[in-house]
Design a protein around this motif. Sequence first.
Motif, PDB file in Angstrom:
ATOM      1  N   ASP A  74       1.398  -1.493  -0.187  1.00  0.00           N
ATOM      2  CA  ASP A  74       0.087  -0.058  -0.295  1.00  0.00           C
ATOM      3  C   ASP A  74       0.570   1.434  -0.533  1.00  0.00           C
ATOM      4  OD1 ASP A  74      -1.532   2.235   0.579  1.00  0.00           O
ATOM      5  OD2 ASP A  74      -2.962   0.805   2.287  1.00  0.00           O
ATOM      6  N   PRO A  75       1.141   1.839  -0.878  1.00  0.00           N
ATOM      7  CA  PRO A  75       2.149   2.974  -1.342  1.00  0.00           C
ATOM      8  C   PRO A  75       1.507   4.211  -0.234  1.00  0.00           C
ATOM      9  CG  PRO A  75       0.647   2.864  -3.347  1.00  0.00           C
ATOM     10  CD  PRO A  75       0.643   1.565  -1.699  1.00  0.00           C
ATOM     11  N   LYS A  76      -0.101   4.545   0.347  1.00  0.00           N
ATOM     12  CA  LYS A  76       0.123   4.915   2.218  1.00  0.00           C
ATOM     13  C   LYS A  76       1.110   4.571   2.675  1.00  0.00           C
ATOM     14  CE  LYS A  76      -4.386   4.323   1.163  1.00  0.00           C
ATOM     15  NZ  LYS A  76      -5.889   4.363   1.785  1.00  0.00           N
ATOM     16  N   ILE A  77       1.182   3.740   3.413  1.00  0.00           N
ATOM     17  CA  ILE A  77       2.726   3.326   3.855  1.00  0.00           C
ATOM     18  C   ILE A  77       3.812   3.417   4.202  1.00  0.00           C
ATOM     19  CG2 ILE A  77       3.091   0.958   5.326  1.00  0.00           C
ATOM     20  CD1 ILE A  77      -0.147   1.171   5.761  1.00  0.00           C
ATOM     21  N   TRP A  78       4.641   3.493   2.846  1.00  0.00           N
ATOM     22  CA  TRP A  78       5.351   3.438   2.043  1.00  0.00           C
ATOM     23  C   TRP A  78       5.445   5.559   3.162  1.00  0.00           C
ATOM     24  CZ3 TRP A  78       9.489   1.606   3.097  1.00  0.00           C
ATOM     25  CH2 TRP A  78       9.766   0.226   2.962  1.00  0.00           C
ATOM     26  N   GLU A  79       4.386   5.755   2.141  1.00  0.00           N
ATOM     27  CA  GLU A  79       4.287   7.792   2.688  1.00  0.00           C
ATOM     28  C   GLU A  79       4.562   7.834   4.210  1.00  0.00           C
ATOM     29  OE1 GLU A  79       4.698  11.724   1.286  1.00  0.00           O
ATOM     30  OE2 GLU A  79       4.026  10.027  -0.348  1.00  0.00           O
ATOM     31  N   TYR A  80       3.856   7.495   4.440  1.00  0.00           N
ATOM     32  CA  TYR A  80       3.218   7.712   6.173  1.00  0.00           C
ATOM     33  C   TYR A  80       4.533   7.452   6.968  1.00  0.00           C
ATOM     34  CZ  TYR A  80       1.654   7.051  10.710  1.00  0.00           C
ATOM     35  OH  TYR A  80       1.690   7.559  12.226  1.00  0.00           O
ATOM     36  N   TYR A  81       5.684   6.206   6.495  1.00  0.00           N
ATOM     37  CA  TYR A  81       6.659   5.758   6.921  1.00  0.00           C
ATOM     38  C   TYR A  81       7.709   7.270   6.492  1.00  0.00           C
ATOM     39  CZ  TYR A  81       6.149   1.466   8.987  1.00  0.00           C
ATOM     40  OH  TYR A  81       5.936   0.414   9.627  1.00  0.00           O
ATOM     41  N   LYS A  82       7.636   7.104   5.442  1.00  0.00           N
ATOM     42  CA  LYS A  82       8.195   8.370   4.499  1.00  0.00           C
ATOM     43  C   LYS A  82       8.063   9.973   5.887  1.00  0.00           C
ATOM     44  CE  LYS A  82       9.393  10.706   0.199  1.00  0.00           C
ATOM     45  NZ  LYS A  82       8.636  11.134  -1.296  1.00  0.00           N
ATOM     46  N   LYS A  83       7.077   9.791   5.898  1.00  0.00           N
ATOM     47  CA  LYS A  83       7.109  11.342   6.553  1.00  0.00           C
ATOM     48  C   LYS A  83       7.267  11.333   7.987  1.00  0.00           C
ATOM     49  CE  LYS A  83       2.857  12.672   3.464  1.00  0.00           C
ATOM     50  NZ  LYS A  83       1.095  12.543   3.942  1.00  0.00           N
ATOM     51  N   LEU A  84       7.336  10.193   8.756  1.00  0.00           N
ATOM     52  CA  LEU A  84       7.868  10.194  10.186  1.00  0.00           C
ATOM     53  C   LEU A  84       9.115  10.476   9.664  1.00  0.00           C
ATOM     54  CD1 LEU A  84       6.458   6.506  11.494  1.00  0.00           C
ATOM     55  CD2 LEU A  84       6.015   8.626  12.454  1.00  0.00           C
ATOM     56  N   TYR A  85      10.197   9.497   9.333  1.00  0.00           N
ATOM     57  CA  TYR A  85      11.697   9.715   8.888  1.00  0.00           C
ATOM     58  C   TYR A  85      12.266  11.479   8.513  1.00  0.00           C
ATOM     59  CZ  TYR A  85      11.623   4.872  11.050  1.00  0.00           C
ATOM     60  OH  TYR A  85      11.437   3.878  11.660  1.00  0.00           O
ATOM     61  N   THR A  86      11.381  11.432   7.528  1.00  0.00           N
ATOM     62  CA  THR A  86      11.544  12.828   6.763  1.00  0.00           C
ATOM     63  C   THR A  86      11.614  13.550   8.385  1.00  0.00           C
ATOM     64  OG1 THR A  86      11.330  12.699   4.786  1.00  0.00           O
ATOM     65  CG2 THR A  86      11.366  14.536   5.757  1.00  0.00           C
ATOM     66  N   ALA A  87      10.411  13.600   8.719  1.00  0.00           N
ATOM     67  CA  ALA A  87      10.999  14.631  10.646  1.00  0.00           C
ATOM     68  C   ALA A  87      11.729  14.358  11.393  1.00  0.00           C
ATOM     69  CB  ALA A  87       8.940  14.750  11.355  1.00  0.00           C
ATOM     70  N   ARG A  88      11.939  12.680  11.826  1.00  0.00           N
ATOM     71  CA  ARG A  88      12.664  12.606  12.279  1.00  0.00           C
ATOM     72  C   ARG A  88      14.208  13.051  11.958  1.00  0.00           C
ATOM     73  NH1 ARG A  88      16.276   8.734  13.950  1.00  0.00           N
ATOM     74  NH2 ARG A  88      15.899   7.292  15.611  1.00  0.00           N
ATOM     75  N   SER A  89      14.404  12.915  10.709  1.00  0.00           N
ATOM     76  CA  SER A  89      15.269  14.008  10.158  1.00  0.00           C
ATOM     77  C   SER A  89      16.363  14.935  10.609  1.00  0.00           C
ATOM     78  CB  SER A  89      16.148  13.633   9.430  1.00  0.00           C
ATOM     79  OG  SER A  89      15.073  13.846   8.075  1.00  0.00           O
ATOM     80  N   GLY A  90      14.790  16.273  10.615  1.00  0.00           N
ATOM     81  CA  GLY A  90      15.313  16.840  10.693  1.00  0.00           C
ATOM     82  C   GLY A  90      15.399  17.464  12.460  1.00  0.00           C
ATOM     83  N   PHE A  91      15.506  16.575  13.395  1.00  0.00           N
ATOM     84  CA  PHE A  91      15.727  16.486  14.483  1.00  0.00           C
ATOM     85  C   PHE A  91      17.162  16.473  15.339  1.00  0.00           C
ATOM     86  CE2 PHE A  91      11.307  17.828  14.544  1.00  0.00           C
ATOM     87  CZ  PHE A  91      11.033  19.711  14.954  1.00  0.00           C
ATOM     88  N   PRO A  92      18.179  16.272  15.573  1.00  0.00           N
ATOM     89  CA  PRO A  92      18.881  15.771  15.704  1.00  0.00           C
ATOM     90  C   PRO A  92      18.179  14.657  17.681  1.00  0.00           C
ATOM     91  CG  PRO A  92      19.998  17.399  15.486  1.00  0.00           C
ATOM     92  CD  PRO A  92      18.544  17.972  15.128  1.00  0.00           C
TER      93      PRO A  92
END
Length: 185
Positions: A74-92
């Motif tokens: 389900d592409p929506k699952i990958w999109e969810y993970y992508k958003k989680l980890y993109t945000a995580r990468s912005g906060f050391p």
Amino acid sequence: AAQFKRGMAVTYDSLQPGANRVYFCRDHDTMWFGIKWQDYFTPRYMALESIYAYMYIPMVYAGDPNESPNPDDDPKIWEYYKKLYTARSGFPELQQGDVLLREVDCDSDWVFTGLRRLGDKHVLVVVSLSDKVENVTISLDKSIPAKDGDWSLNDPISGKKIDTSISGGKLKLELQPFQVLIERL
């Protein structure tokens, strides 16, 4: 969420100072359990994944192409993970910071709250595991530096900012079902 947080606190208390915890959010064993006993990629499950992503060192099993379900079904699952980890990468702090669980509290058992601290910076993590709107008060310990005034939290999934204010180490929020919020104090 409150019981899960208490279990996390016990685990972290057992670690030596400076130790990090790797948590297998999903591996081949949990995947098989999920297939047999529940619908796997539910909104509550994905909200729980955000706790792992922000409060642990996450290791995510990507699935088996010959056995479903898999995140890429389900592409929506990958999109969810992508958003989680993109945000995580912005906060050391979310990548390397100490985990603080007892220094923040919420008045709803359905809402997880935690802090990550790196140096003198703190990031607040708020995750609703409720399928209903939750009006909550979050209380920060006096040892946590938080200036009184207007403040916004980021919802990494929707991309929206949620406005609130901090007064005396407390903030009130209206959380949507399974909402995830993060922001630096």
